[in-house]
Structures are given as C-alpha cells and as structure tokens.
Design an enzyme around this catalytic site. Structure first.
Site, PDB file in Angstrom:
ATOM      1  N   SER A  55     -66.162   5.092  21.961  1.00 47.77           N
ATOM      2  CA  SER A  55     -65.579   5.679  23.174  1.00 47.77           C
ATOM      3  C   SER A  55     -65.302   7.139  22.908  1.00 47.77           C
ATOM      4  O   SER A  55     -65.268   7.585  21.761  1.00 47.77           O
ATOM      5  CB  SER A  55     -64.262   4.977  23.532  1.00 47.77           C
ATOM      6  OG  SER A  55     -63.273   5.260  22.548  1.00 47.77           O
ATOM      7  N   LEU A 120     -61.714   4.673  18.618  1.00 52.33           N
ATOM      8  CA  LEU A 120     -60.747   5.353  19.492  1.00 52.33           C
ATOM      9  C   LEU A 120     -60.490   6.739  18.926  1.00 52.33           C
ATOM     10  O   LEU A 120     -60.174   6.889  17.743  1.00 52.33           O
ATOM     11  CB  LEU A 120     -59.437   4.567  19.558  1.00 52.33           C
ATOM     12  CG  LEU A 120     -58.297   5.201  20.364  1.00 52.33           C
ATOM     13  CD1 LEU A 120     -58.699   5.382  21.830  1.00 52.33           C
ATOM     14  CD2 LEU A 120     -57.024   4.371  20.258  1.00 52.33           C
ATOM     15  N   ILE A 151     -60.909   5.015  13.783  1.00 54.51           N
ATOM     16  CA  ILE A 151     -60.311   6.185  14.401  1.00 54.51           C
ATOM     17  C   ILE A 151     -61.342   7.310  14.371  1.00 54.51           C
ATOM     18  O   ILE A 151     -61.914   7.606  13.322  1.00 54.51           O
ATOM     19  CB  ILE A 151     -59.035   6.626  13.662  1.00 54.51           C
ATOM     20  CG1 ILE A 151     -57.998   5.498  13.665  1.00 54.51           C
ATOM     21  CG2 ILE A 151     -58.466   7.894  14.294  1.00 54.51           C
ATOM     22  CD1 ILE A 151     -57.471   5.127  15.028  1.00 54.51           C
ATOM     23  N   LYS A 152     -61.574   7.920  15.519  1.00 52.34           N
ATOM     24  CA  LYS A 152     -62.540   9.023  15.571  1.00 52.34           C
ATOM     25  C   LYS A 152     -61.827  10.346  15.289  1.00 52.34           C
ATOM     26  O   LYS A 152     -60.854  10.692  15.954  1.00 52.34           O
ATOM     27  CB  LYS A 152     -63.223   9.088  16.938  1.00 52.34           C
ATOM     28  CG  LYS A 152     -64.201   7.962  17.170  1.00 52.34           C
ATOM     29  CD  LYS A 152     -64.877   8.055  18.530  1.00 52.34           C
ATOM     30  CE  LYS A 152     -66.037   9.019  18.507  1.00 52.34           C
ATOM     31  NZ  LYS A 152     -66.820   8.959  19.779  1.00 52.34           N
ATOM     32  N   ILE A 153     -62.330  11.047  14.292  1.00 49.96           N
ATOM     33  CA  ILE A 153     -61.802  12.354  13.911  1.00 49.96           C
ATOM     34  C   ILE A 153     -62.943  13.357  13.960  1.00 49.96           C
ATOM     35  O   ILE A 153     -64.017  13.089  13.408  1.00 49.96           O
ATOM     36  CB  ILE A 153     -61.195  12.308  12.491  1.00 49.96           C
ATOM     37  CG1 ILE A 153     -59.918  11.451  12.489  1.00 49.96           C
ATOM     38  CG2 ILE A 153     -60.898  13.707  11.962  1.00 49.96           C
ATOM     39  CD1 ILE A 153     -59.294  11.285  11.121  1.00 49.96           C
TER      40      ILE A 153
END
Length: 955
Positions: A55, A120, A151-153
């Site tokens: 996403s 996310l 976790i998207k970084i």
C-alpha cells in the site's frame, strides 16, 4: 476499484501462479476494504498465487477518498473518541492492514515467513527525518501487531539509517522509493549491518524479512522524455539515443540484481544465513507501463528472476494473467544491460541526476497524495461530526480569495503546518517563538488533570462561597470574563466576578457587590510582578481580613507561574491553594490553561466537558488536516492576506448577544499578538453593525454566531455586508460550550496570521514600554508625594487639553469646538479612531462611549475602538503603539470623586490610574501617534455629556 478476474483464472496455465517456478513472488500493489471484505483478495491468493500486498498514500487516497466503505467505522470511532484527521486515517488504515494481513497469513505460514506480507508506510512527511522515521516505524509496528507486517520506509539518505536501526530491533521493513544502483547498494548494506548488530547481541534474526522496492517505469518516463526532446532538436546522437528508449529502467534493475547475487555469495552473508537470516529480496515497483508504445506487461515480463518480488498494480496484474510470458528474463542479456548503462552515461542522459530527481518527486508525490487522503478524511469527519464542531464559512472578494489560495498552497508544499506543530520558529521570524507554544497541547494536558479541577470545584461549593472575585489583568482576566459573562451563575455555585481596573470607583463597586465574608478571591498573575493584580490583592486581602476578623488566606487562591513573586506571596499569606500556569504560554493564549480553568471550575462550569469541546478544535487544527481543509489555518491566512495585500487590517468582531464578550478576549489576542513593527491587525469589537455605506474598504468582518440563538437582524446585516463586497467570515457555534472551541480556533488562526505578517506573535514589546513609563511616574509620586506637573496647552470650561508639542501645534485652538474639529480633521480613509477612557467602566459609561463611537463612525466612515483604561493597556494597547500608524487617539481622563488607598504604598489607586493614563499617552506621543488627551474636571456625568455634544458639533 478492483482486480478483474479473467476467464482463465485458476487454470494450470495461469502465468501468475507460474511465477513461483521462476522464484518470483507476485504481490498486489493495491488495497481496498471492500476488496478484502468480499473475498476478492483471497480469490487472488487461491487462484493466482498472490503472495503479498503493498500500500502507499496514493492507494489509500483512492480507497478512502471515494465511496462509503469506511463510513460505518468512521461513525463508530467518532462516537467514542475525539480524533485528528491523521489519527482517524491511521485507525482506518490499520483496520485494513490487519484484515489484509489475516487473508495473507496462510501464505506467510506456508512460505515460512518469506511471503504473505502486507506493507504499511510511515508518514511520507518524515522522508527526510531519520529519528522521526524510526520512531514512527516502531509505533506502527506495535499498533498493527501482525507478524506478517512490513513497515515501508523510504530509501532516502535519511531513511536508510532509520531502516538499519529498526532492522536491528527486529522490525520487518519494505524499503521503498529506490531508483539508483548506488542507493540500492546502501540499502542492502544497511540490512546486513542491522542483522549483524542484532546477531551480535545474541538476538534471533530468523523472524526478520525485508524487501528493497526498486522503482522501474518512472525511470524510463524521465529518460525517454529527455531522449525524445534531444531527438526532436536534431541531436547528433539521435539514433544512439533512440536505441535506448524503453531500456534504461530494465538495465538499471538488472544491474541491481547482479549486485544482489554477488552479495548473497559472500561469506559475510553466508554467516548470517546460517543464523537463519532471510535475504533482502529485490521488489520491482512502479511496474505499470506508462508509455502506450510498450507492452502493458513490459516491466513484469522482463524482470522475472529468483528471490525477487514484483508488486503489480491491478490493471497490469490482469494483463499479465491474460498474456504475460514466463522466462528467467532477469538474468538474460546482462552484458547488453551493461552496454545500455554505459551508453546512457556516454550520451549524457545522466541517470544519477534523474534518479535523484525521482526520489525527490516520489516523496513529494506521496506527500501530495497523503494531503489529498487526509483532506478527504477530514471532510468526511467534519460531515459526520455535524454540530459537534464549529463551522466556518467565508465570503471573500475574488482577489483576496486568490491570495488566500496562494498562501494555502505555499503552506502545503512547504509543510508549514507540520513545522508549526513541531514548534519550528522558522514559521515566524526564527527567533524565540518556540518558547511560547505550550498552548498547542495544553488542552490534552489539562484534560488529563481535569479531576483536580473537579475536586476543587466540589470544595468551593462545600465551603459555601457565594461569590468568586478574580483579580487580574489582560490574559488573566479577559478569558475568565468571557466564561463569567457567557455562562452566568451555575446552580449551587458562587457567582464569578472579574475585576481588571485600578479605577477607585470601579473597585469600590465590586467590593460592594460581594459579601467579603463569603467570597473566594482568585489572584491571577502569570509573572506575579504585574502591578495591578498585586495592588488589588493587597487591597482585598486587607478588606477581607477586616470583614472576617482574622487572616483571610483560606479565602484566597493564586493562579501563577511556578517560581513567581505571586507564589511567594501566596505561601507567605497562607493561601488556600496555588494553581500553576505554564511558563511557555503567554497570557493571551492562556485561557485553556489554569488561568481560565480555575475560575471556570470555581464558578461551577463543567471543566471536563469544556475541555472536550476545545479538543475538537485542537484536532481540527492538527498538522494532519491539510491547509485547504484546516479552517483555523484558513482564518489566519485570510486575516494575514487581507492585511498585507489589501490593506484590510480592521478585524471587526460581531458576536451573538449571548456570547458577546468573546470580542473583548479576541481584542487582546489579535492586537497584542499582531500589532508590532508597524504592521498588524486592529480588532474592532462591539461596534454596533451599520449598513454597508458606513464602512470604508479596510474591514474584514468576523461574525461569531451562536447557531441556536442567532439574531435575525445580525444575520441580515452580515449578508448585506457580504453582498456589498466586504470580506465576511462566519463562525457558527452550536452552543455556548463551543466557546471553548472558539478560543483555540482563534489562537491558532492568530499564530498563522502572525506568520503571514512576518512577525513574532508571542511577544508584546510596546506593552512593556507603557509599564516602564507608569513605574517612573509612581516612583516619582513615592519620592515627592505628587505626580510630576503637566501643563495643558488649552482649557475650556471643564475641559483641559494635553498633547505633545507636535500634536498641540496641529490642534492650535483655545476652545473645545476648534480643537476637536482640528483633531478629527486629521482622520483619513483607512484610519481608525481610538477612544481611550480612563474612567469607571459601568453601564452608563459604556453606553456613552458606544454612542460617541457610532457618531464618529457614521460621520467619518472609519473604524472606531471604544476602550477603558487601564484595562486596554494589557490588550489593544500593544497595537495602538506598535501596530500600523493609522490610529487617531482621544484619551479621556477625569477627576476621581473618591479614592482608595493601596495598603503598604504611598500612592493610591487614583494615582496609579493617573500614572497609567499619562504613561500610556507619553508612549503614544513618543511613537508619533495622533493623540489628544481631554481631562474632565467636576462632574463626570456632566462632562461626558458636554464632550459628546462637542464632538457631534465638531463633526
């Protein structure tokens, strides 16, 4: 929006399922609540071999911004909590992520944690902040609580060290927005270091997964555009350039994959693998084809390889199912890919610069999408909250509307709302503004301690007090006065009175209005060094002691900052309680702190309900509510733009009768915050509405409308003003309790207006000058027993006229008519008249000053301010001295028919008031203001009547 199932879905020949034979996992770059809820997502897992979901803000914006999928949960959440748009979005998103993670969890288990993930993203606003990114990653990891979460970084220079750190803490990460080979090298190195750090601590590394999202099609979009431009311009290398069209992105990806293959062969990686580490797979992102000249599955067909992922948008997912071709394409023609990379460099296509630009644009694009997403959530939230939140509507001339739109977009692009909430002084002047911003979170802080105020209220009632008399000035008194005037007396609680004057007649009137034996005195002073609260405390402490026949400390409460002089006094005199303010909140921003809440609680107001109402305004003004939807910001932008670009700096405050006193509080907030360095907003309160013809072009009208008690006459007059082209801002409050929202709404707007004006809205330099001049005069009285002599430049009956040499010369004359005619003859279009009356403020004098101001307005078509001293010195006095030089000031003083002593001092209250008037006038004169003082001898009533008649004749 959905993923269409083709007729051959689920057949053995399904190429999506066949990707697994080549070591690649198909993930879906799409998330939507209905798509998960109706089984469509699970169908893709079962029939197409879907292995994961990603996403991003753009995807959530499309999902949440349209339709009604989220309405039921929004209603449910808002019924229980007061949330900012950002907090509401996050709760919705986490619900989606958890539901998606549930669908994908069987895949996670079947692949032993290699696949089955849902991603996310941390807030895209944090892309260039290392510590904030790491903090948010940790928080989201805890909040979601799913083992198959990534976790998207972003893979920015600042994001990579955050990724390394949280990897070492056991958090699985999808590193996104990778475009360049060099950036990917850094990311893979950070992954290794993160695992090594964790392994060295003896912690397990077998539960950590990571992918490196390498963006593809956007590179060709940039490179191809440059090729086309150069070919069109007849570049000598046109043929060589055309040969690279549509090839650079894939070649770039293949080079990244070659680096991955080298690393996993290394002994360094083998050591980690032996400890159970999973490789960080390359994930091909942005794989939808933008150029119609290419195959719609180009970036899937050509990037198939072992230990990789392709996250595919819905349309491309369908297309690949239909006509995609499976082969180990990622390791084909590696030398040809190297040649492409060499050629692009030789031909000056500058891939490095292109990828740098793409990172910046990608971050900006996600921020834009996040703004749209949060804006859509904010709109839905506002609609569902209905009358729980104040409503603001504006009617602006086109030119002003355009300027406000420009300011709004500037703040959005620069993230200034987020900077304001982050206490960044660069929003204003880069000075000491950050020291004065505790008001931003005081509502939540006080809510957490509301029980203490409720206990105090209970004790006040139990002690049988019939009256509460607050002694204060400016920010310490004006907020409590609004509460007293708006809410009146509560059953079984004492009546709240607010005294903010040194006029002896007014002090005596308040003393006579209360039962000293049953009065609770609240001495309110931030610094504890302000003259007026100190001498008022001395007077009433002595009066209470006489009435009670004993030390009256049990009847006194102090509200003051920690370590102040007033704290010392309160302890010495054994006050019942001391409530502390916040040193990082200036007086005019303090109404939602103890300075407003203590007297509110003592008078029986439901402080918890009051603060919860205020919290709605806090959340509505939050950094997560974009400027275009953020009504508090919009109010500030309108006021700032009107003053700086259109010379409309007279903020005319109109309020429904039941909340009329909000204007007096607003006067101080606006004037003292913005009126300095020759600029600012001049508030005009309580000026009875007239027709459009009595106003100049320098007004902005702010209408505070109590919805359930709205005045039809006011509504009609406001409508006429808007139709005549005046800027009108209408703020609807559903009920009186929403006054709490108005407090914060205007505080925030004033801070924004200060930024637009280019000033520090939290200092008040010119107020201090008046205090200095007053102190000089009271010191002189202490030394000589009288105030310094002064000479009138003219006298006429009961009137004596005073002015500095320059003003006296301009007003040459010996009788009241000639002097007043000359004085008002100096008023020009765009000016305002300030009537500054150092007399008792009661019903008769207030009626007199209103009649005079309307006479002046209607004759001269200028704004009028009707003020009582010394009250206004701590309010509008700042703007009169430091703001725009458009004020024409008539100061009115008079003989006191009676005086009162100040215990422990040689001077009396009458002397203090006279010193304040003279000190005020001296500063006005020193600033070159057009100022005249008229002193009335004898009967005040007769003198005021004669003065009104003289003014009318002079006009």
């Amino acid at each position: 929006m959905g993923v269409e199932q083709k007729p051959n879905a689920g057949k053995v020949a399904n190429v999506l399922r066949g990707m697994a034979d080549f070591g690649q996992s198909p993930w879906l770059d799409f998330i939507q609540r209905s798509f998960t809820a109706d089984g469509s997502l699970k169908k893709l897992v079962d029939e197409d071999g879907l292995k994961g979901v990603t996403s991003n803000p753009a995807i959530f914006e499309k999902a949440m911004g349209y339709g009604s999928d989220y309405d039921a949960q929004i209603k449910e959440l808002l019924a229980d909590e007061i949330l900012s748009p950002g907090e509401l979005y996050e709760k919705l998103a986490i619900t989606d992520i958890r539901a998606t993670a549930d669908v994908m969890h069987p895949v996670f288990e079947a692949t032993k944690g290699l696949d089955g993930y849902v991603s996310l993203e941390v807030s895209p606003y944090l892309a260039f902040e290392t510590d904030a990114t790491a903090d948010e990653a940790r928080r989201l990891w805890r909040e979601v609580g799913c083992e198959n979460l990534m976790i998207k970084i972003p893979g920015t220079r600042e994001g990579v060290p955050a990724f390394q750190q949280v990897t070492s803490e056991g958090i699985s990460v999808n590193v996104t927005l990778l475009f360049s080979f060099a950036a990917y090298v850094d990311v893979l190195e950070a992954y290794l270091k993160g695992l090594e750090t964790r392994h060295a601590r003896g912690e397990s590394i077998d539960k950590i997964a990571s992918v490196a999202s390498f963006f593809v099609s956007r590179i060709d979009g940039k490179i191809d555009a440059e090729i086309d431009r150069r070919v069109k311009e007849g570049d000598k290398d046109a043929e060589a350039l055309k040969a690279l069209r549509g090839k650079v992105a894939i070649a770039n990806a293949k080079m990244a994959y070659q680096h991955y293959l080298e690393v996993i062969k290394s002994s360094r990686w083998q050591k980690l693998a032996a400890a159970g580490a999973q490789p960080q797979r390359l994930l091909w992102a942005s794989t939808g084809t933008k150029d119609k000249a290419y195959s719609d599955v180009l970036y899937v067909d050509e990037l198939i390889g072992k230990e990789t992922v392709n996250t595919i948008p819905p349309a491309t997912f369908d297309a690949f199912r239909d006509h995609g071709k499976l082969r180990a394409s990622l390791t084909e023609d590696v030398e040809a890919a190297r040649h492409v990379m060499d050629e692009q460099k030789r031909l000056g296509l500058n891939l490095d610069a292109v990828t740098e630009t793409l990172v910046t644009e990608g971050c900006a694009s996600f921020c834009d999408a996040f703004d749209k997403l949060l804006g859509a959530v904010a709109q839905k939230q506002k609609a569902m909250l209905g009358n729980k939140v104040l409503k603001q509507s504006v009617q602006l001339p086109e030119a002003l509307k355009k300027d406000v739109a420009e300011i709004t977009e500037d703040w959005r692009r620069a993230g200034k709302l987020r900077k304001l909430w982050a206490r960044d002084p660069s929003v204003w002047t880069g000075g000491e503004e950050a020291k004065w911003l505790k008001w931003l979170d005081i509502v939540e802080e006080r809510l957490a301690h509301a029980v203490e105020l409720e206990a105090f209220a209970h004790d006040v009632r139990a002690r049988g007090f019939t009256d509460v008399l607050l002694l204060g000035m400016g920010g310490s008194s004006l907020g409590p006065e609004v509460i007293a005037e708006t809410f009146g007396r509560h059953a079984n609680f004492p009546k709240l009175h607010v005294l903010d004057s040194t006029d002896p007649q007014q002090i005596k009137a308040f003393e006579n209005a209360v039962d000293l034996k049953k009065t609770l005195f609240i001495v309110s002073s931030k610094s504890g060094g302000t003259l007026e609260p100190n001498i008022l405390k001395a007077y009433f402490f002595a009066a209470a002691e006489k009435a009670l026949g004993k030390a009256p400390g049990a009847h006194f409460v102090a509200v003051t900052d920690p370590g102040s002089h007033m704290e010392e006094v309160a302890k010495k005199d054994l006050f019942w309680k001391i409530f502390y303010g916040e040193k990082q909140i200036g007086g005019r921003f303090s109404v939602l702190s103890n300075f407003g809440l203590v007297p509110a609680a003592a008078s029986g107001l439901d402080v918890n309900a009051f603060l919860r109402s205020a919290l709605h305004a806090v959340k509505s003004a939050a950094a997560s509510n974009p400027p275009a939807q953020n009504e508090a910001f919009q109010l500030g932008a309108i006021l700032g733009a009107a003053a700086t670009r259109h010379k409309q700096d007279k903020v005319t405050i109109i309020a429904s009768p039941e909340i009329y006193d909000l204007g007096a509080w607003l006067e101080q907030l606006i004037a003292e915050s913005t009126g300095k360095k020759g600029t600012g907003l001049v508030p005009i309160d309580d000026e009875t509405l007239g027709g459009p013809d009595v106003y100049g072009k320098d007004r902005v009208f702010a209408y505070l409308r109590l919805s359930d008690k709205a005045s039809a006459a006011q509504d009609k007059a406001i409508k006429a003003l808007a139709e005549a082209g005046h800027p009108v801002i209408t703020i609807d409050l559903a009920d009186k309790m929403a006054v709490a929202q108005a407090f914060f709404h205007w505080e925030f707007a004033t801070a924004v207006a200060g930024s637009v004006l280019g000033i520090d809205p939290f200092d008040q330099p010119d107020v201090e000058f008046s205090k200095v001049e007053t102190k000089k005069l009271t010191n002189a009285f202490n030394e000589t027993g009288k105030l310094p002599d002064e000479t009138a430049f003219a006298k006429d009956g009961a009137f004596a006229f005073y002015a500095d040499a320059s003003n006296a010369k301009a007003l040459a004359g010996h009788d009241v008519g000639t002097i007043l005619k000359a004085f008002f003859g100096r008023v020009k279009a765009g000016d305002y008249i300030g009537l500054l009356a150092y007399i008792a403020r009661d019903e008769k004098t207030r009626a007199w000053i209103q009649d005079v101001r309307l006479t002046l307005r209607d004759h001269l078509k200028v704004a009028t301010a009707a003020e009582f001293g010394p009250r206004f010195l701590h309010s509008t006095g700042q703007a009169y001295k430091g703001g725009p030089d458009s004020g024409v000031f008539l100061q009115i003083t008079a003989e006191d028919h009676a005086d009162l002593p100040v215990p422990g001092e040689k001077f009396t209250f009458g002397v203090v008031k006279a010193a304040q008037a003279r000190g005020d006038f001296d500063v006005l004169s020193e600033r070159g203001r057009r100022a005249l003082r008229i002193h009335i001898s004898g009967s005040l009533e007769a003198g005021l009547k004669a003065l009104a008649e003289a003014i009318s004749k002079a006009l």
